[in-house]
Each structure stands twice: as structure tokens, then as C-alpha cells.
Scaffold this active site. Sequence first.
Site, PDB file in Angstrom:
ATOM      1  N   SER A 165      11.880  -4.572  -7.445  1.00 48.25           N
ATOM      2  CA  SER A 165      11.317  -3.610  -8.487  1.00 48.25           C
ATOM      3  C   SER A 165      12.300  -4.578 -10.121  1.00 48.25           C
ATOM      4  O   SER A 165      12.624  -5.260 -10.347  1.00 48.25           O
ATOM      5  CB  SER A 165      12.053  -2.549  -8.846  1.00 48.25           C
ATOM      6  OG  SER A 165      10.969  -1.643  -9.774  1.00 48.25           O
ATOM      7  N   ASN A 166      12.198  -3.422 -10.932  1.00 45.91           N
ATOM      8  CA  ASN A 166      12.868  -3.869 -12.875  1.00 45.91           C
ATOM      9  C   ASN A 166      13.619  -2.321 -13.112  1.00 45.91           C
ATOM     10  O   ASN A 166      13.281  -1.481 -12.400  1.00 45.91           O
ATOM     11  CB  ASN A 166      12.092  -4.573 -13.392  1.00 45.91           C
ATOM     12  CG  ASN A 166      10.526  -3.254 -13.661  1.00 45.91           C
ATOM     13  OD1 ASN A 166      10.924  -2.094 -14.390  1.00 45.91           O
ATOM     14  ND2 ASN A 166       9.687  -3.671 -12.769  1.00 45.91           N
TER      15      ASN A 166
END
Length: 410
Positions: free
Chosen positions: A217-218
Site C-alpha cells: 500500500s502507500n
Amino acid sequence: MNSIALFEGKRIILGVCGSIAAYKAVDLASKLTQAGALVDTVMTEAAQRFVTPLSFQAVTGRPVYSDMWRADADGGLPNHIAHIGLAEAADLLLVCPATANTLAKLAHGLADDLLSVTALAVDCPLALAPAMDGAMYESPALQGNLEILLGRGAQLIEPEAGRFASGLVGTGRLPETSVLIGRLRRIIGADGELAGHKLVVTAGGTREALDPVRFISNRSTGKQGYAIAQAAIDAGAEVVLISATGYLAPPVGATMVAVDSAQSMLEAVLENISDSSALVMAAAVADYRPQAVSEQKIKKSQADLSLPLVRAPDILMAVKAQRGQTGYPMIVVGFAAESENLVENARGKLQGKGLDLLVANDITAADAGFAADTNRVVVLDMDGGMQAIDLRSKADIGAYIVERIGGLLN
Ligand code: CTP
């Protein structure tokens, strides 16, 4: 609580009735005042048995009206005349908590105390937040009175299910202050610039699964997207919030669609934009996903592990194609997260993705971009225009973006 532009300078008459939930109305009066509203409290006789006028006076900094026959604090007009002035200036009459007795009076036009007289005198919207025991709330008499009031255009803030002071369980509890405020935002904003428009907003960082335990993810938290959704609700829009994050409180009144991967966000977006006025892609969507998702947890059996990644779908490119055929959404707003050559890269995305507006973030600053409560952006439009917005709360930036969308739509 921060100030809320929608409440700034709004005159709200808060009618408080005799219910144990009256103590919650003190907190509501306080939060509305902090949000910028001018709250004039009118208490019934029964309400004063649960809380004192002084509590409301202290949190609102304004006189509290209760006795119809007494002169006001400055020795001027008696309250039954002074209230006419109150009623004339009001933007909203909120009865909270509203008891069965007062609802019956309002439904039938009785006028035997200051609140019921005031309710007859106002021509602003009326919002009702009933609070009482479940059996009372379900009673045919009360429901009949509510029907009369709603038929006349009053707005209902539905009570919640839960446990009452009596120990019984049912529907009739006054919602928490944050929910009340959220409902009021929708009621006050209903005629705003985006009334009649549907906005689809995406928020948060997508998650690309590796196995049942792990994902890529980020750093996106979704705060800016949620702020845009709230600002659109304040402007009267119907909002669908497609969210890849579950950590933030959903804006009251938004239709929430929970997604995780870029693919699931793509499907939700394409499904929801076909009748929408605008799409705001505030989400940080993965550019790559693992080529395969392992059904079992990946074990640490090897010294090194390489994971082949393949491109994730580009949602805005798919929207561009669909819009080319259907004409919807009418307006598309993209974001650009950049760590270098901000304006140049952003201009390329505006053109490449066929956007009407592009909001560019410099993600290297600590007080802006991911996770921060503030943001600093540059907004580019398709006519070559460029507006730099210096450090502001994400709520303010959300309001600015919504204002720009309103300008393009109307
Ligand atoms: N976006 C998208 N689909 C993707 C990636 C991004 O729709 N798979 C959208 C984002 O929601 C944003 C805009 O495209 O509104 C720009 O996202 P950004 O990450 O800045 O750019 P990318 O297109 O991913 O390009 P790069 O990462 O190479 O800068």
C-alpha cells in the site's frame, strides 16, 4: 472543535425540551458555538428540571430564553415579544431533544410556552431530534404527530437504538453530538451550490494483496478525500465516497463504498459515475500489483524473495474512455502526488488523463500531503490556469475544490 464555514454566523434557535438527553444539548450548543454559529437557546419549563439555563448561557455566551412573561436580561421587552425578533433572524430552529409533548404542540399549532410560540413565528427550516423511551417513540400518537410535521417540511434527525435511562432497550436515544452536527450540515447545506448534483469521491491508499496476511500500500490516509466529501455534502451534493481506508469517521450522509485494491476501486468508480456530475479521484491508487496472490501465507523458506509486479489498472484512464462514450461524469478532478517538478508533471497528468482540474501536492513537505491535517496545493485547469493555495486545513482545501467544481458545473 474547529470553525465550520457552513455554520459561520448562522443563527440557530436551539429549542430544548424536558428529556434526560437535555444534557447532551449542552454539548451540542457548545460545539455549534465553536463551529461559528450564534446559538439562541429556548428552554421549556420541563427542560429546566434537567439542566439549567446557565449551562447554555455559559457555552453559547448568549442569553437563554425560557419564561414567556419575563423581561429579557437588559430589562427590555418581555420574552413573548422578544422572541419574534429571534424568530425573524433565525436560519434554523432545531428542537433537541424534542419530547412527545412538544412534538404534539408543534404538530397542532399549540402556543402555550416560549418554544411553541417561537415555532409558530419562524419561517426558517425546522429540524427535530426526538429523544424518549422506545415505546413512546413507537406510539401511534407520536408517530402521527411526526408525520404531520414531516409532511409540512420539518427535517427529522432520527433517534438511535440503544439502552435508555430506564434500562430498557429500543429506538429513541438522541445521537451523539458528532452525528447531530453531521445531520445539521446536511440540513443547512441542502440548498447549496451543488444541490441536485451527485459527486463521487475516492479516498485512501489502495491495498494490493500478496497473500492472506500481507499487502502493498502507500502512505495515503484518505483525509483530503474525506474532507472533499464533507465539503460537497455541505454544498448540498449527494455524495458517494469510495474509500480504501477504514480508519476515518465517514462523513454523515455520504453513501460509503468500501474497496481495497485498484481493481475493486475501478469497478466501484465505473459503477457509480454513470449519472454523476463530478468525480474527484483523491485516492492514491497503486500503479503496480503482485502478479499473483498466494492463497496461503508466504513462508520465509528462502533467503531472498522476489515478487513480480504487474501494472494495476489506471482508473482515470478508464474513466476517460467511459466518459468519451457517455459524457459522464461531467467534471473529472484528479490529484497528482509529486516529489519533484511539481507543475510540469501535474500539467502532463491533466492533459494525459483528460481532466478538468488537477490538484497537485508536493509530498516532500511535512505539513502537507500524506497524513497531515493541512495541505498546500497547486490547482491547474484545462485552460492553462494555475492557482497556488498556501498552507491551509484539508477542510478548507476541500471547500476550495468543491467551490471550483461548482463554478464549472453552474
Ligand atoms: N490514478 C488512477 N489510477 C492509478 C493511479 C493513479 O486513477 N492506477 C489517479 C490518482 O487517483 C490521481 C491521478 O491518477 O488522481 C494521479 O495519480 P499519481 O499517483 O500522482 O500519478 P500516476 O498516474 O500514478 O503517475 P506516477 O505515479 O507515475 O506519477
